[in-house]
Structure formats: structure tokens, C-alpha cells
Design a protein around this motif. Sequence first.
Motif, mmCIF file in Angstrom:
data_model
loop_
_atom_site.group_PDB
_atom_site.id
_atom_site.type_symbol
_atom_site.label_atom_id
_atom_site.label_comp_id
_atom_site.label_asym_id
_atom_site.label_seq_id
_atom_site.Cartn_x
_atom_site.Cartn_y
_atom_site.Cartn_z
ATOM 1 N N UNK A 238 0.863 -1.179 0.000
ATOM 2 C CA UNK A 238 0.000 0.000 0.000
ATOM 3 C C UNK A 238 0.901 1.231 0.000
ATOM 4 N N UNK A 239 0.579 2.206 -0.824
ATOM 5 C CA UNK A 239 1.301 3.473 -0.873
ATOM 6 C C UNK A 239 0.363 4.559 -0.354
ATOM 7 N N UNK A 240 0.780 5.222 0.704
ATOM 8 C CA UNK A 240 -0.022 6.288 1.320
ATOM 9 C C UNK A 240 0.727 7.595 1.135
ATOM 10 N N UNK A 241 0.082 8.572 0.499
ATOM 11 C CA UNK A 241 0.796 9.814 0.177
ATOM 12 C C UNK A 241 -0.141 11.006 0.304
ATOM 13 N N UNK A 242 0.410 12.115 0.764
ATOM 14 C CA UNK A 242 -0.356 13.337 0.876
ATOM 15 C C UNK A 242 -0.442 14.065 -0.452
ATOM 16 N N UNK A 243 -1.643 14.450 -0.848
ATOM 17 C CA UNK A 243 -1.800 15.205 -2.094
ATOM 18 C C UNK A 243 -1.189 16.592 -1.977
ATOM 19 N N UNK A 244 -0.983 17.054 -0.724
ATOM 20 C CA UNK A 244 -0.422 18.396 -0.503
ATOM 21 C C UNK A 244 0.983 18.335 0.098
ATOM 22 N N UNK A 245 1.699 17.242 -0.135
ATOM 23 C CA UNK A 245 3.045 17.082 0.430
ATOM 24 C C UNK A 245 4.024 18.018 -0.287
ATOM 25 N N UNK A 246 4.601 19.009 0.414
ATOM 26 C CA UNK A 246 5.531 19.939 -0.232
ATOM 27 C C UNK A 246 6.967 19.423 -0.280
ATOM 28 N N UNK A 247 7.264 18.386 0.510
ATOM 29 C CA UNK A 247 8.622 17.856 0.567
ATOM 30 C C UNK A 247 8.822 16.727 -0.444
ATOM 31 N N UNK A 248 7.894 15.790 -0.465
ATOM 32 C CA UNK A 248 7.916 14.689 -1.438
ATOM 33 C C UNK A 248 6.601 14.787 -2.211
ATOM 34 N N UNK A 267 -4.140 8.266 -2.027
ATOM 35 C CA UNK A 267 -3.703 9.659 -2.093
ATOM 36 C C UNK A 267 -4.646 10.483 -1.228
ATOM 37 N N UNK A 268 -4.093 11.118 -0.207
ATOM 38 C CA UNK A 268 -4.903 11.748 0.836
ATOM 39 C C UNK A 268 -4.957 13.261 0.628
ATOM 40 N N UNK A 269 -6.139 13.778 0.349
ATOM 41 C CA UNK A 269 -6.321 15.216 0.169
ATOM 42 C C UNK A 269 -5.958 15.964 1.457
ATOM 43 N N UNK A 270 -5.263 17.082 1.290
ATOM 44 C CA UNK A 270 -4.950 17.939 2.426
ATOM 45 C C UNK A 270 -3.829 17.464 3.315
ATOM 46 N N UNK A 271 -3.238 16.308 2.998
ATOM 47 C CA UNK A 271 -2.144 15.767 3.812
ATOM 48 C C UNK A 271 -0.807 16.259 3.283
ATOM 49 N N UNK A 272 0.054 16.711 4.194
ATOM 50 C CA UNK A 272 1.401 17.122 3.840
ATOM 51 C C UNK A 272 2.399 16.043 4.202
ATOM 52 N N UNK A 273 3.511 16.453 4.796
ATOM 53 C CA UNK A 273 4.580 15.511 5.128
ATOM 54 C C UNK A 273 4.622 15.309 6.643
ATOM 55 N N UNK A 274 3.547 14.760 7.175
ATOM 56 C CA UNK A 274 3.471 14.490 8.605
ATOM 57 C C UNK A 274 2.388 13.455 8.858
ATOM 58 N N UNK A 275 2.103 13.194 10.127
ATOM 59 C CA UNK A 275 1.149 12.157 10.508
ATOM 60 C C UNK A 275 0.055 12.778 11.381
ATOM 61 N N UNK A 276 -0.831 13.571 10.800
ATOM 62 C CA UNK A 276 -1.842 14.268 11.604
ATOM 63 C C UNK A 276 -2.832 13.309 12.269
ATOM 64 N N UNK A 277 -3.206 13.640 13.486
ATOM 65 C CA UNK A 277 -4.057 12.754 14.286
ATOM 66 C C UNK A 277 -5.373 12.378 13.612
#
Length: 294
Positions: A238-248, A267-277
Motif C-alpha cells: 500500500x502506498x499512502x501519500x499526501x496530495x499536498x506534500x511539499x517535501x515529497x 492519495x490523501x487530500x490535504x495531507x502534507x509531510x506528517x502524521x496528523x491525528x
Amino acid sequence: MQISANGISLEVDDRGAPDGEPLVMIMGLGMQLVAWPEGLVDLLVERGFRVIRFDNRDIGLSQRFDQCGVPNLAMAGLRYTLGLPVTSPYRIADLADDTAALIEALGLDSAHVCGASMGGMVAQHLAAHHPQRVRSLTLMMTTGGARTLPQPSMKVRLALMSRPEDPRDIDSVVDHFVRLFGIICSPAYPVAPAQLRERIAATVRRSYRPAATARQLAAILADGDRSPMLARIAAPTRVVHGAADPLVPAACGRDLAHRIAGAVLDLVDGMGHDLPQPLWPRFVDNITLAAGRA
């Protein structure tokens, strides 16, 4: 606890029932095992996983490699940009060897594996070179390293290369990381500033090794393009990635899912490069779905 693996000492946190489904979690560049949030670990344990977090070599409470010195990142970056070989004190593949040896040292034949950012790069090597150790694979906010993929913006690069005003002062170091995380965190899931600062301060007090982070960054540059290797990965992925990731950038997640046979992309909308609760249940679902295919 300290465990000897691949000839070095690694700090390990082992949580959950001993007979639970073993899940090894590999953290990213300069990040310690505590960067996997306790609440996320608790949710995984509730799902029946035995969660094994550890500090990568040279980071946190694991064995130091200060004898290797501090790499010249400016020169390493230039050589990488020009497509020239980059030297590093150790390789991403070495971190994968550490992880494979850790699984064995824990008395396990194999484990489910989740890697984030640089930890995802380590996980790629682990799945390709030690396939017998990997039951399933979850790759979070990471990349296969193809040179054609988009890179971080100049703002993000400058933030990554910046340093605390006073590296000997804890408050200054915490201020530095608060600024950095403010740039790369999820725009749709902001963290309260006081909460972010408290979390970072606890991490810095546990360990702060900027020279080790530089050595790991050199290892990333030296690793280069893993694309040819990805075809060797056979574990359910499984590949989990933020659609708003500015780093990768998100294109990196799409590329990974395309290159690994049978991989599924979330692909997760609004997710950046972190693990929000708010996204922890979604992360747990992804890891569980990957494990279910094993």
C-alpha cells in the motif's frame, strides 16, 4: 531496550501482544522512533499488531557513528545534481540490513513493514533485498527516487538546509523545528502551535544529533534512483501519500504505486509531510489492508 542487530546497537520499543501480527515501523530522516505517535501505536495494537518501533542507526538512542565525521552536503548535492556518484558514511541499504537483522534478533522470521519518508526508502531496500523478512509493505510519503520526479520547492529546500540560531540552546533548536514543520505539515490538518512545540521539545530532549542527520541525508543522495529495484518487490504493498506534500510531491507516490506490482495507492487530500491525528485511523486501515493481503 537495546538490541544488537547487524553488529550495532539499536534502541527498540516493542508494544503489543507477543503473539500479535509483528509490524516494524521505520522512521524518516533524522527522526526518532517517538516520531511514530503513541496514539497511532495504540490504535495499531488494538487492531492486533505487535508494534516494533526503533531508532535507525546514528539517530536517537541507537549507536552513534560520529567517527564518520560530517559530510560536505553542498558538494554531495552538487554531485547528485550533476548525476555523479555521491559517497556517504553508510548507505540506505545498510539501514535495510539493520532492519532485517533486527527482525531476526527479535526471534521473528518476518514482519509487516511500514516506512515513512526516508524510512520508506529503507523499506524498499528491505523488501527488494530481504523479501523473506517482509510479509507486507506500507510506504508512506516516500519516493522511488527517479530523477524525472518533481522535487521540493526552493522554500522547502532552504528550510531543510537551515540551522538553529544557537544549536547549543534547546529553545533555539525547538524554534527551528517548529518553523520547519510549519512549512511541511498538512495544510488541512494543522496542529495547535503549543502542542507541536511540546512534542518537538520532548523529542529534542530525548536526543539531538544534527551531524547524524547530515550523514543520513548524504546516504539518501548516494542512494539515487531506486526505480529499477522496485520491480523486485513482491510483498503486498500500500502506498499512502499526501496530495499536498511539499517535501515529497504527490507524483512520487503515484510513481511508486505504478512501479511496484499490485501496489494500491491511497492519495490523501490535504495531507502534507506528517502524521496528523485525524488521519491515524486511515493509516491503520491502510496497514491492516496490506497485512490482510499477505
